[in-house]
Write a protein that holds these residues in place. Structure first.
Motif, PDB file in Angstrom:
ATOM      1  N   PRO A  92       0.927  -1.458  -0.244  1.00 16.38           N
ATOM      2  CA  PRO A  92      -0.267  -0.064  -0.159  1.00 16.38           C
ATOM      3  C   PRO A  92       0.751   1.175  -0.137  1.00 16.38           C
ATOM      4  N   GLY A  93       1.236   1.608  -1.589  1.00 15.47           N
ATOM      5  CA  GLY A  93       2.291   3.217  -1.348  1.00 15.47           C
ATOM      6  C   GLY A  93       2.169   2.842  -2.393  1.00 15.47           C
ATOM      7  N   THR A  94       2.729   4.227  -3.205  1.00 16.41           N
ATOM      8  CA  THR A  94       3.001   4.465  -4.549  1.00 16.41           C
ATOM      9  C   THR A  94       4.493   3.859  -4.442  1.00 16.41           C
ATOM     10  N   ASP A  95       5.099   4.709  -3.489  1.00 17.41           N
ATOM     11  CA  ASP A  95       6.599   3.383  -3.194  1.00 17.41           C
ATOM     12  C   ASP A  95       6.515   1.707  -3.827  1.00 17.41           C
ATOM     13  N   GLN A  96       5.711   1.564  -3.474  1.00 18.44           N
ATOM     14  CA  GLN A  96       5.579  -0.410  -3.957  1.00 18.44           C
ATOM     15  C   GLN A  96       5.604  -0.330  -6.000  1.00 18.44           C
ATOM     16  N   PRO A  97       6.689  -1.750  -6.001  1.00 18.22           N
ATOM     17  CA  PRO A  97       6.751  -2.147  -7.051  1.00 18.22           C
ATOM     18  C   PRO A  97       4.869  -2.069  -7.853  1.00 18.22           C
ATOM     19  N   VAL A  98       4.947  -1.888  -8.892  1.00 17.12           N
ATOM     20  CA  VAL A  98       3.732  -2.499  -9.717  1.00 17.12           C
ATOM     21  C   VAL A  98       3.809  -3.422 -10.104  1.00 17.12           C
ATOM     22  N   VAL A  99       3.218  -4.425  -9.752  1.00 17.46           N
ATOM     23  CA  VAL A  99       2.403  -6.021 -10.136  1.00 17.46           C
ATOM     24  C   VAL A  99       1.513  -6.441 -11.325  1.00 17.46           C
ATOM     25  N   GLY A 100       0.592  -5.148 -11.122  1.00 20.62           N
ATOM     26  CA  GLY A 100      -0.341  -5.428 -12.285  1.00 20.62           C
ATOM     27  C   GLY A 100      -0.982  -4.605 -12.529  1.00 20.62           C
ATOM     28  N   LYS A 101      -2.064  -4.088 -13.450  1.00 25.21           N
ATOM     29  CA  LYS A 101      -2.786  -3.297 -14.183  1.00 25.21           C
ATOM     30  C   LYS A 101      -4.331  -3.546 -14.226  1.00 25.21           C
ATOM     31  N   LYS A 113      -9.479  -3.384   2.949  1.00 30.32           N
ATOM     32  CA  LYS A 113     -10.128  -2.083   2.999  1.00 30.32           C
ATOM     33  C   LYS A 113      -8.391  -2.429   4.280  1.00 30.32           C
ATOM     34  N   THR A 114      -7.750  -1.443   3.693  1.00 34.11           N
ATOM     35  CA  THR A 114      -6.190  -2.130   4.260  1.00 34.11           C
ATOM     36  C   THR A 114      -6.475  -0.965   5.358  1.00 34.11           C
ATOM     37  N   ASN A 115      -6.938   0.482   4.264  1.00 34.72           N
ATOM     38  CA  ASN A 115      -6.969   1.770   5.474  1.00 34.72           C
ATOM     39  C   ASN A 115      -7.523   2.805   4.336  1.00 34.72           C
ATOM     40  N   ASP A 116      -8.089   3.640   4.639  1.00 33.80           N
ATOM     41  CA  ASP A 116      -8.914   4.774   3.651  1.00 33.80           C
ATOM     42  C   ASP A 116      -8.487   4.676   2.013  1.00 33.80           C
ATOM     43  N   GLN A 117      -7.728   5.067   2.030  1.00 32.08           N
ATOM     44  CA  GLN A 117      -6.852   5.145   0.883  1.00 32.08           C
ATOM     45  C   GLN A 117      -6.290   3.912  -0.367  1.00 32.08           C
ATOM     46  N   TRP A 118      -5.680   2.744   0.654  1.00 33.58           N
ATOM     47  CA  TRP A 118      -4.646   1.453   0.141  1.00 33.58           C
ATOM     48  C   TRP A 118      -6.350   0.141   0.002  1.00 33.58           C
ATOM     49  N   TRP A 119      -6.631  -0.125  -0.704  1.00 30.09           N
ATOM     50  CA  TRP A 119      -7.710  -1.451  -0.486  1.00 30.09           C
ATOM     51  C   TRP A 119      -6.565  -2.716  -1.590  1.00 30.09           C
ATOM     52  N   LEU A 120      -7.084  -3.573  -0.874  1.00 28.61           N
ATOM     53  CA  LEU A 120      -6.224  -4.510  -1.734  1.00 28.61           C
ATOM     54  C   LEU A 120      -6.942  -5.381  -2.868  1.00 28.61           C
ATOM     55  N   ILE A 121      -7.296  -5.348  -3.467  1.00 31.77           N
ATOM     56  CA  ILE A 121      -8.098  -5.685  -4.811  1.00 31.77           C
ATOM     57  C   ILE A 121      -7.490  -6.994  -5.484  1.00 31.77           C
ATOM     58  N   ARG A 122      -8.353  -7.363  -6.467  1.00 34.09           N
ATOM     59  CA  ARG A 122      -7.981  -8.965  -7.389  1.00 34.09           C
ATOM     60  C   ARG A 122      -8.465  -9.130  -8.227  1.00 34.09           C
ATOM     61  N   THR A 123      -7.791  -9.143  -9.878  1.00 32.84           N
ATOM     62  CA  THR A 123      -8.706  -9.018 -10.390  1.00 32.84           C
ATOM     63  C   THR A 123      -8.994  -9.797 -11.570  1.00 32.84           C
ATOM     64  N   ASN A 124     -10.234  -9.815 -12.375  1.00 35.24           N
ATOM     65  CA  ASN A 124     -10.332 -11.213 -12.952  1.00 35.24           C
ATOM     66  C   ASN A 124      -9.276 -12.459 -13.513  1.00 35.24           C
ATOM     67  N   GLY A 125      -8.194 -11.633 -13.700  1.00 37.20           N
ATOM     68  CA  GLY A 125      -7.539 -12.211 -14.450  1.00 37.20           C
ATOM     69  C   GLY A 125      -6.310 -12.976 -13.497  1.00 37.20           C
ATOM     70  N   GLY A 126      -6.576 -12.827 -12.127  1.00 36.95           N
ATOM     71  CA  GLY A 126      -6.282 -13.104 -10.785  1.00 36.95           C
ATOM     72  C   GLY A 126      -5.088 -11.951 -10.566  1.00 36.95           C
ATOM     73  N   ALA A 127      -4.549 -11.427 -11.538  1.00 36.25           N
ATOM     74  CA  ALA A 127      -3.918 -10.146 -10.458  1.00 36.25           C
ATOM     75  C   ALA A 127      -4.233  -9.628  -9.461  1.00 36.25           C
ATOM     76  N   GLU A 128      -3.373  -9.920  -7.859  1.00 35.47           N
ATOM     77  CA  GLU A 128      -3.590  -9.688  -6.652  1.00 35.47           C
ATOM     78  C   GLU A 128      -2.356  -8.046  -5.801  1.00 35.47           C
ATOM     79  N   GLY A 129      -3.001  -7.579  -5.458  1.00 35.10           N
ATOM     80  CA  GLY A 129      -2.496  -6.115  -5.356  1.00 35.10           C
ATOM     81  C   GLY A 129      -2.646  -5.133  -4.917  1.00 35.10           C
ATOM     82  N   TYR A 130      -2.074  -4.115  -4.162  1.00 33.97           N
ATOM     83  CA  TYR A 130      -3.123  -3.108  -3.428  1.00 33.97           C
ATOM     84  C   TYR A 130      -3.013  -1.705  -4.554  1.00 33.97           C
ATOM     85  N   SER A 131      -4.361  -1.121  -4.230  1.00 33.03           N
ATOM     86  CA  SER A 131      -4.464   0.182  -5.298  1.00 33.03           C
ATOM     87  C   SER A 131      -5.166   0.926  -4.534  1.00 33.03           C
ATOM     88  N   TYR A 132      -5.258   2.562  -5.265  1.00 37.40           N
ATOM     89  CA  TYR A 132      -5.335   3.245  -4.066  1.00 37.40           C
ATOM     90  C   TYR A 132      -7.169   3.448  -4.605  1.00 37.40           C
TER      91      TYR A 132
END
Length: 140
Positions: A92-101, A113-132
């Motif tokens: 959860p942060g812009t300093d973290q590497p991008v693992v998907g789009k 919901k990690t916090n109000d700004q960053w949520w942990l999500i999963r795409t239909n393609g299976g990419a999982e990570g944090y997005s604003y």
């Protein structure tokens, strides 16, 4: 009797059941209770308690504005970027590497919901990570 004392059970239940953004205020002899319940069952429970205190809802001394959270774990979210892809990051942060789009308009799944700004999500393609979270909207 102060209204917050009269409706203490209701306020306590809202607090203990995970109601977020809870605001309790008194104005002109009316108690206002606002917030976001984590589930419909919690909202129903709060209305049941209110009904027990004021069985016919006739006193008019409470305005309860409790909504149910739509962005709960497992909920579908739409990517609402202007036109570009949404970065999905390792942490959860812009300093973290991008693992998907996720593409503009794509539907993804909320994991947490990690916090109000960053949520942990999963795409239909299976990419999982944090997005604003600003770029995610619950699908109604």
């Amino acid at each position: 009797m102060a209204l917050q004392d009269k409706y203490k059970e209701l306020i306590d239940a809202a607090q203990s059941s995970g109601t977020t953004n809870l605001k309790v205020s008194e104005l002109d002899g009316v108690l206002h209770i606002d917030g976001v319940a984590p589930t419909g069952a919690v909202k129903d429970k709060l209305w049941d308690i209110y009904g027990k205190i004021d069985p016919n809802f006739l006193t008019g001394d409470v305005v309860m504005n409790i909504n149910v959270a739509t962005a709960v774990e497992g909920a579908k979210l739409e990517v609402i970027t202007d036109s570009t892809n949404l970065n999905i990051r390792k942490g959860p942060g812009t300093d973290q590497p991008v693992v998907g789009k996720a593409a503009h308009g794509e539907t993804v799944t909320l994991i947490n919901k990690t916090n109000d700004q960053w949520w942990l999500i999963r795409t239909n393609g299976g990419a999982e990570g944090y997005s604003y979270s600003q770029y995610l909207k619950p699908v109604e």
